[in-house]
Design a protein around this motif. Sequence first.
Motif, PDB file in Angstrom:
ATOM      1  N   TYR A 178     -38.976 -63.333  77.581  1.00 18.85           N
ATOM      2  CA  TYR A 178     -39.341 -62.021  76.788  1.00 18.85           C
ATOM      3  C   TYR A 178     -40.732 -61.465  77.104  1.00 18.85           C
ATOM      4  N   TRP A 179     -40.574 -60.218  77.475  1.00 22.02           N
ATOM      5  CA  TRP A 179     -42.047 -59.416  77.554  1.00 22.02           C
ATOM      6  C   TRP A 179     -42.001 -57.921  77.606  1.00 22.02           C
ATOM      7  N   VAL A 180     -43.113 -57.466  77.377  1.00 20.89           N
ATOM      8  CA  VAL A 180     -43.335 -55.980  77.194  1.00 20.89           C
ATOM      9  C   VAL A 180     -43.802 -55.129  77.981  1.00 20.89           C
ATOM     10  N   ASP A 181     -43.491 -53.884  77.990  1.00 22.99           N
ATOM     11  CA  ASP A 181     -44.550 -52.879  78.685  1.00 22.99           C
ATOM     12  C   ASP A 181     -45.055 -52.075  77.477  1.00 22.99           C
ATOM     13  N   ILE A 182     -46.316 -52.238  76.914  1.00 22.06           N
ATOM     14  CA  ILE A 182     -46.704 -51.537  75.672  1.00 22.06           C
ATOM     15  C   ILE A 182     -46.413 -50.138  75.861  1.00 22.06           C
ATOM     16  N   ILE A 183     -47.257 -49.539  76.875  1.00 20.29           N
ATOM     17  CA  ILE A 183     -47.446 -47.988  76.937  1.00 20.29           C
ATOM     18  C   ILE A 183     -45.770 -47.513  76.980  1.00 20.29           C
ATOM     19  N   GLY A 184     -44.930 -48.165  77.817  1.00 15.00           N
ATOM     20  CA  GLY A 184     -43.592 -47.704  78.098  1.00 15.00           C
ATOM     21  C   GLY A 184     -42.722 -47.834  76.908  1.00 15.00           C
ATOM     22  N   ALA A 185     -43.372 -48.561  75.843  1.00 20.17           N
ATOM     23  CA  ALA A 185     -42.519 -48.820  74.613  1.00 20.17           C
ATOM     24  C   ALA A 185     -41.164 -49.776  74.882  1.00 20.17           C
ATOM     25  N   LYS A 186     -41.403 -50.564  75.790  1.00 19.53           N
ATOM     26  CA  LYS A 186     -40.050 -51.343  76.477  1.00 19.53           C
ATOM     27  C   LYS A 186     -40.455 -52.841  76.188  1.00 19.53           C
ATOM     28  N   LEU A 187     -39.233 -53.405  75.584  1.00 20.63           N
ATOM     29  CA  LEU A 187     -39.034 -54.756  75.417  1.00 20.63           C
ATOM     30  C   LEU A 187     -38.080 -55.287  76.674  1.00 20.63           C
ATOM     31  N   HIS A 188     -38.582 -56.297  77.438  1.00 23.63           N
ATOM     32  CA  HIS A 188     -37.664 -56.874  78.335  1.00 23.63           C
ATOM     33  C   HIS A 188     -37.251 -58.301  78.104  1.00 23.63           C
ATOM     34  N   ILE A 189     -35.941 -58.312  78.595  1.00 22.13           N
ATOM     35  CA  ILE A 189     -35.383 -59.927  78.450  1.00 22.13           C
ATOM     36  C   ILE A 189     -35.243 -60.463  79.662  1.00 22.13           C
ATOM     37  N   HIS A 190     -35.893 -61.030  80.415  1.00 25.41           N
ATOM     38  CA  HIS A 190     -35.742 -61.516  81.904  1.00 25.41           C
ATOM     39  C   HIS A 190     -35.016 -62.892  81.940  1.00 25.41           C
TER      40      HIS A 190
END
Length: 293
Positions: free
Chosen positions: A29-41
Amino acid sequence: MENKAMLVLDSQSALGEGPHWDHKKKILYWVDIIGAKLHIHDPEKNDNHTIQFDQFISAVVPEQPGQLILAMQHGLYRYNIALNRLTKICNPEEDKVSNRFNDGKCDSKGSFWAGTMDLDGKKDCGSLYRFDTDGRITKVLSPVSISNGIAWSPDKKFMYFIDTPTNKVSTYNYEETTGNISYHGTGAEIPVEMGSPDGMTIDAEGMIWVAHWGGAMVSRWDPYSSKLLDTIQIAAKNVTSCTFGGENLDELFITTARDGLNEDDLAAYPQSGGLFKVKTSVKGLPANHYGSQ
């Protein structure tokens, strides 16, 4: 140990952050704070699934199957992946509209530690909180300027914490049963020419790994002697955080950002904002989930 990381995903994230390896599911799991995105890799499938939110998201930890705890701009939330349902838990800083949550992790008891900061990084506006498994939230450290990396020693006697503008990794005595901390000293002092300390992780030997904002690297330190042990070059100027993952917990996943870079920086570091990985000669520790371990 390889001293240069490879690009895993050229995501061009504005502010990639908060990597958390779920050792049970073998996903990151990781995020793009400013992009307001949660990534599941999923490295095995070479798949990166993205979930878009309508507010900044800065940290993620798994709870029970299919459920996550998120640190966001307006507080702490519970997120059900299958139902795409976001439920607010609490916001201890409801009165501080210019603050947002930043980095966060769980301790061995399953409590979630997450800190806050001013949206513009103003000094002494944030705090570090502990969200216990019974639902209580406690202010642990205050004031803090940019609450960032956090880790616990393998023997659970120490907690390490980064308040970025101090350019230090501070060491705290840590009581596992109560979650109480008391200041112990400096675990590492980052020279200004190496950039600013951002996110952090720890390996099974008790050595800390620090991401360097503005320094294009991750460094490994002995927090007992404050000695620099190793550095890994990253093809991105603003390196934000790192965590151990992979089948044997010997791969370091590294997040980076494009935020704060000018045209010259982006020309020199075109992969900024990407997700990187490097194979290491040491292993990490399994990251803790929220709730029962």
